[in-house]
Design a protein around this motif. Structure first.
Motif, PDB file in Angstrom:
ATOM      1  N   MET A 179      29.959 -59.307  27.770  1.00  7.12           N
ATOM      2  CA  MET A 179      30.731 -57.921  27.848  1.00  7.12           C
ATOM      3  C   MET A 179      31.659 -58.006  29.340  1.00  7.12           C
ATOM      4  O   MET A 179      32.567 -57.340  29.260  1.00  7.12           O
ATOM      5  N   LYS A 180      30.556 -58.340  30.209  1.00  7.00           N
ATOM      6  CA  LYS A 180      31.245 -58.281  31.420  1.00  7.00           C
ATOM      7  C   LYS A 180      32.363 -59.096  31.668  1.00  7.00           C
ATOM      8  O   LYS A 180      33.952 -58.538  32.280  1.00  7.00           O
ATOM      9  N   ARG A 181      32.648 -60.301  31.159  1.00  5.18           N
ATOM     10  CA  ARG A 181      33.716 -61.016  30.928  1.00  5.18           C
ATOM     11  C   ARG A 181      34.951 -60.429  30.109  1.00  5.18           C
ATOM     12  O   ARG A 181      36.008 -60.765  30.409  1.00  5.18           O
ATOM     13  N   SER A 182      34.716 -59.661  29.254  1.00  7.04           N
ATOM     14  CA  SER A 182      35.405 -59.323  28.310  1.00  7.04           C
ATOM     15  C   SER A 182      36.219 -57.997  28.742  1.00  7.04           C
ATOM     16  O   SER A 182      37.276 -57.356  28.490  1.00  7.04           O
ATOM     17  N   GLN A 183      35.900 -57.254  30.019  1.00  6.41           N
ATOM     18  CA  GLN A 183      36.489 -56.399  30.622  1.00  6.41           C
ATOM     19  C   GLN A 183      37.745 -56.633  31.470  1.00  6.41           C
ATOM     20  O   GLN A 183      37.621 -57.597  32.070  1.00  6.41           O
ATOM     21  N   GLY A 238      39.524 -51.433  30.651  1.00  6.96           N
ATOM     22  CA  GLY A 238      39.666 -51.517  29.157  1.00  6.96           C
ATOM     23  C   GLY A 238      38.602 -52.902  28.843  1.00  6.96           C
ATOM     24  O   GLY A 238      38.517 -53.578  29.517  1.00  6.96           O
ATOM     25  N   PHE A 239      38.900 -53.051  27.496  1.00  5.08           N
ATOM     26  CA  PHE A 239      38.019 -54.273  27.255  1.00  5.08           C
ATOM     27  C   PHE A 239      38.984 -54.973  26.045  1.00  5.08           C
ATOM     28  O   PHE A 239      39.773 -54.506  25.185  1.00  5.08           O
ATOM     29  N   LYS A 240      38.908 -56.335  26.160  1.00  2.00           N
ATOM     30  CA  LYS A 240      39.719 -57.404  25.202  1.00  2.00           C
ATOM     31  C   LYS A 240      38.864 -57.471  23.886  1.00  2.00           C
ATOM     32  O   LYS A 240      37.883 -57.345  23.979  1.00  2.00           O
ATOM     33  N   TYR A 241      39.894 -57.597  23.023  1.00  2.00           N
ATOM     34  CA  TYR A 241      39.400 -57.928  21.685  1.00  2.00           C
ATOM     35  C   TYR A 241      38.465 -59.018  21.796  1.00  2.00           C
ATOM     36  O   TYR A 241      37.403 -58.994  21.117  1.00  2.00           O
ATOM     37  N   GLU A 246      44.242 -54.748  24.969  1.00  5.41           N
ATOM     38  CA  GLU A 246      43.021 -54.335  25.603  1.00  5.41           C
ATOM     39  C   GLU A 246      43.092 -52.650  25.359  1.00  5.41           C
ATOM     40  O   GLU A 246      44.114 -51.971  25.068  1.00  5.41           O
ATOM     41  N   THR A 247      41.683 -52.039  25.040  1.00  3.17           N
ATOM     42  CA  THR A 247      41.465 -50.960  24.664  1.00  3.17           C
ATOM     43  C   THR A 247      40.219 -50.337  25.592  1.00  3.17           C
ATOM     44  O   THR A 247      39.285 -50.823  25.577  1.00  3.17           O
ATOM     45  N   PHE A 248      40.516 -49.080  25.812  1.00  2.00           N
ATOM     46  CA  PHE A 248      39.032 -48.372  26.421  1.00  2.00           C
ATOM     47  C   PHE A 248      38.094 -48.200  25.331  1.00  2.00           C
ATOM     48  O   PHE A 248      36.974 -48.240  25.569  1.00  2.00           O
ATOM     49  N   ALA A 249      38.786 -47.805  24.064  1.00  2.00           N
ATOM     50  CA  ALA A 249      37.734 -47.603  22.964  1.00  2.00           C
ATOM     51  C   ALA A 249      36.790 -48.616  22.476  1.00  2.00           C
ATOM     52  O   ALA A 249      35.633 -48.467  22.125  1.00  2.00           O
TER      53      ALA A 249
END
Length: 173
Positions: free
Chosen positions: A143-147, A152-155, A169-172
C-alpha cells in the motif's frame, strides 16, 4: 436477529460450496470474486463478535435459541479462520491481492482488492483469529508503494512504474 443469523449461515454455506478451500463465493460469480470474499470475511468476523461464545457451552442450557447461537459461534470460528487462510495463501508476491484466489499467490495484484483483504484480516485479528504478521507487513509495504506523490493511490504498482499511466490514480482507491 433471525434475519442476521440466516445471512451468516448463507455466507458460511457459500464458503462450503466453493472449490477453493475457505473461499466465500457462489458458483458462477464473475463479479465480486476476492472483493466479495474480503467483504464476506469482514461481515463474518463482525458477526462472530456478537454471537454467543462457544465457551458458554460449559454452562448447561436447553434454550433452543442459546444452543443455536453456540452452534453458529463454533461454525463461525471455523469459517472465519478458513477464510483468513484463503486470503493469506492468495497474497501476490508483490504483497497485494488479485481478483481470484490462488494456491501459490500470483504475480497479479490490484489496489481495491488488496484493501478488502486487509480490512477482512484486521476484523478477524480484532476477534482473536490468527493472521500472519509477515503477510500484514508485506501488505502495508504494498500500500505504501501504491501511493502516488499526489496522495492518491494507483490501481496497481505497475501503473506507478509506467510513466504513461501517471493519471491512473484516485483518492477513493
Amino acid at each position: 436477529r433471525k434475519t442476521v443469523r440466516n445471512a451468516v449461515r448463507w455466507l458460511l454455506n457459500a464458503q462450503a460450496g466453493s472449490s477453493f478451500k475457505g473461499y466465500i463465493s457462489l458458483r458462477g460469480d464473475n463479479q465480486s470474486k476476492m472483493h466479495g470474499h474480503g467483504f464476506a470475511t469482514l461481515a463474518l468476523a463482525e458477526a462472530y463478535g456478537t454471537a454467543a461464545s462457544p465457551e458458554a457451552g460449559e454452562k448447561e442450557t436447553r434454550d433452543p435459541e442459546e444452543l443455536e447461537l453456540r452452534r453458529l459461534s463454533l461454525d463461525l470460528r471455523k469459517g472465519i479462520q478458513s477464510a483468513v487462510d484463503c486470503i493469506e495463501s492468495s497474497q501476490a508476491t508483490q504483497g497485494g491481492w488479485y481478483y481470484m484466489p490462488s494456491a501459490t499467490g500470483s504475480s497479479d495484484h490490484e489496489g481495491s482488492v488488496t484493501v478488502c483483504q486487509v480490512q477482512a484480516r484486521l476484523a478477524a485479528s480484532n476477534r482473536g483469529f490468527v493472521v500472519s504478521l509477515g503477510r500484514i507487513k508485506k501488505a502495508r509495504e504494498y500500500m505504501k508503494r501504491s501511493q502516488a506523490s499526489s496522495g492518491g493511490f494507483k490501481y496497481t504498482l505497475s501503473t506507478i512504474e509506467d510513466p504513461s499511466n501517471r493519471g491512473m490514480e484516485t483518492f477513493a482507491l
